[in-house]
Design an enzyme around this catalytic site. Structure first.
Site, mmCIF file in Angstrom:
data_model
loop_
_atom_site.group_PDB
_atom_site.id
_atom_site.type_symbol
_atom_site.label_atom_id
_atom_site.label_comp_id
_atom_site.label_asym_id
_atom_site.label_seq_id
_atom_site.Cartn_x
_atom_site.Cartn_y
_atom_site.Cartn_z
ATOM 1 N N GLY A 70 -9.899 -4.075 8.111
ATOM 2 C CA GLY A 70 -9.082 -3.482 7.049
ATOM 3 C C GLY A 70 -8.176 -4.528 6.425
ATOM 4 N N PHE A 71 -7.363 -4.080 5.500
ATOM 5 C CA PHE A 71 -6.471 -5.003 4.771
ATOM 6 C C PHE A 71 -5.526 -5.726 5.739
ATOM 7 C CE2 PHE A 71 -2.227 -4.902 2.403
ATOM 8 C CZ PHE A 71 -2.375 -6.180 1.890
ATOM 9 N N VAL A 120 -13.351 3.974 17.012
ATOM 10 C CA VAL A 120 -12.517 4.050 18.223
ATOM 11 C C VAL A 120 -12.191 5.490 18.616
ATOM 12 C CG1 VAL A 120 -11.524 1.742 17.954
ATOM 13 C CG2 VAL A 120 -10.301 3.713 16.992
ATOM 14 N N TYR A 163 -2.191 12.465 7.907
ATOM 15 C CA TYR A 163 -1.830 11.077 8.252
ATOM 16 C C TYR A 163 -0.497 11.060 8.996
ATOM 17 C CZ TYR A 163 -0.992 6.041 7.480
ATOM 18 O OH TYR A 163 -0.752 4.695 7.626
ATOM 19 N N ARG A 206 -3.953 3.100 -4.242
ATOM 20 C CA ARG A 206 -2.506 2.916 -4.164
ATOM 21 C C ARG A 206 -1.954 2.310 -5.446
ATOM 22 N NH1 ARG A 206 -1.864 1.507 2.195
ATOM 23 N NH2 ARG A 206 -3.864 0.506 1.886
HETATM 24 N N1 UDP Z 1 1.331 6.144 -7.846
HETATM 25 C C1 UDP Z 1 1.277 6.206 -9.222
HETATM 26 N N2 UDP Z 1 0.120 5.848 -9.829
HETATM 27 C C2 UDP Z 1 -0.987 5.418 -9.176
HETATM 28 C C3 UDP Z 1 -0.924 5.343 -7.764
HETATM 29 C C4 UDP Z 1 0.244 5.712 -7.130
HETATM 30 O O1 UDP Z 1 2.262 6.593 -9.884
HETATM 31 O O2 UDP Z 1 -1.992 5.101 -9.835
HETATM 32 C C5 UDP Z 1 2.585 6.521 -7.168
HETATM 33 C C6 UDP Z 1 2.433 7.531 -6.040
HETATM 34 O O3 UDP Z 1 2.482 8.865 -6.538
HETATM 35 C C7 UDP Z 1 3.621 7.193 -5.183
HETATM 36 C C8 UDP Z 1 3.793 5.682 -5.370
HETATM 37 O O4 UDP Z 1 3.094 5.359 -6.562
HETATM 38 O O5 UDP Z 1 4.772 7.828 -5.642
HETATM 39 C C9 UDP Z 1 3.221 4.857 -4.239
HETATM 40 O O6 UDP Z 1 1.946 5.352 -3.985
HETATM 41 P P1 UDP Z 1 0.920 4.660 -3.011
HETATM 42 O O7 UDP Z 1 -0.359 5.432 -3.090
HETATM 43 O O8 UDP Z 1 0.870 3.208 -3.299
HETATM 44 O O9 UDP Z 1 1.524 4.781 -1.557
HETATM 45 P P2 UDP Z 1 2.518 5.806 -0.820
HETATM 46 O O10 UDP Z 1 3.801 5.078 -0.804
HETATM 47 O O11 UDP Z 1 2.614 7.095 -1.582
HETATM 48 O O12 UDP Z 1 1.902 5.970 0.511
#
Ligand code: UDP
Length: 317
Positions: free
Chosen positions: A16-17, A63, A151, A192
């Site tokens: 993974g990353f 796992v 999660y 993300r």
């Molecule tokens: N987010 C967004 N646009 C995207 C992807 C994510 O506005 O294309 C927002 C998401 O709703 C959250 C924040 O960015 O509020 C961070 O999201 P991410 O999926 O990176 O990780 P999280 O911190 O939510 O686990």
């Protein structure tokens, strides 16, 4: 510090990353590394450059099923799990299984080997936090039956069983609560904010902001994170430790910074905010500073520039 006697470390989720950076770091420190991954969200391309190294072994395995390791392992870094909201919504049952059954199996390997065990936990254990910034002493605000619950609760269970193995079986366990981390090798389609925004900006396509974009996050560059994990691995700390960059910003500010750094013509569009999306998030890293003498060093600007450079390069392949 470089390890003189060759010790073996098992890294679950090693393709993974974050796992793949840990594989490389520990090889460089002189460990033998066994990387285990079922590749549902990890990728062989993250570790292909390590396969030729003599102290590196890859085992494709889930796992959540019994783990048969023939050789003695001294350290286990348990990093297997889908970790992006898009991924754990796509694989909700696998996410629950790897956090529960998977963590149980990996702790079993730690017990059989008297190995030191490091659990990758998450800022998601704090849910949509009511305390800001979040110290390790905060117990969190999680919706167990919401979509993110798969999660959050899996990781909360993983922390609980880790502490139980520490208390009952005297395993030398550590728990790292990882806050938002980014850098080269993130999957461009992992959903993300940072990979989405960079991919969209490079293509001059609309930048998708969920909701108003006033929710906050604090972003840590990958090399800062793995250096903290390595420090934690060599300590005797059993209580959870937050690792992340405390520099907090709104998602809208992040999008604007990505547009600036890519010199993109992208416009911002707003989409629906996912359910239970945390409104704020910022790590309190006082414990890491005090106990590990650790703090992040890479600025958002320089980290984003690295990530943008690598995303551009990969896009050309
Ligand atoms: N987010 C967004 N646009 C995207 C992807 C994510 O506005 O294309 C927002 C998401 O709703 C959250 C924040 O960015 O509020 C961070 O999201 P991410 O999926 O990176 O990780 P999280 O911190 O939510 O686990």
């Amino acid at each position: 510090m470089t390890i003189k006697t060759k010790k073996t470390v098992l890294i679950t989720g090693g393709a993974g990353f974050i796992g793949s950076y840990l594989c490389e770091l520990l090889l460089d420190k002189g460990f033998k590394v066994i990387c285990m991954d079922n590749l549902i969200t990890g990728s062989l391309s993250n570790i292909s450059h390590l396969l030729k190294r003599s102290n590196f072994e890859f085992i494709e395995h889930d796992v959540s099923k019994f783990i048969g390791i023939q050789e003695r392992v001294h350290y286990i870094l348990h990093f297997a799990s889908p970790a992006s909201p898009v991924d754990y919504l796509k694989f909700p049952i696998q996410t629950l299984k790897v956090g529960s059954l998977g963590t149980h199996n990996v702790l079993g390997v730690a017990k059989a080997n008297k190995a030191k065990f490091i659990l990758a936990s998450t800022s998601e254990v704090y849910g949509d936090p009511l305390i800001h910034p979040q110290p390790e002493t905060y117990w969190g605000n999680v919706n167990p039956v919401g979509p993110r619950g798969v999660y959050d609760e899996a990781k909360r269970f993983a922390e609980a069983i880790t502490m139980a193995y520490h208390r009952v079986h005297k395993i030398d366990t550590k728990i790292v609560r990882i806050f938002n981390t980014y850098g080269p090798k993130m999957r461009k389609d992992d959903g993300r904010a940072i990979p989405n925004f960079i991919s969209q900006a490079i293509k001059n396509s609309p930048i998708t902001i969920y909701g108003e974009g006033l929710q906050t996050r604090s972003f840590c560059y990958i090399t800062d994170l793995v250096s903290g994990i390595y420090k934690l691995m060599l300590t005797k700390i059993h209580d959870p430790v937050n690792l992340g960059n405390p520099k907090e910003m709104t998602i809208l500010e992040l999008a604007k910074e990505v547009i600036r750094l890519t010199k993109s013509k992208s416009k911002i569009v707003h989409k629906a905010l996912p359910q239970d999306d945390p409104k704020t998030r910022q790590p309190d890293i006082a414990r890491a500073k005090r106990l590990l003498n650790w703090k992040p060093n890479v600025s958002l600007r320089s980290g984003l520039l690295q990530a943008i450079k690598s995303f551009k390069k990969e896009g050309l392949r």
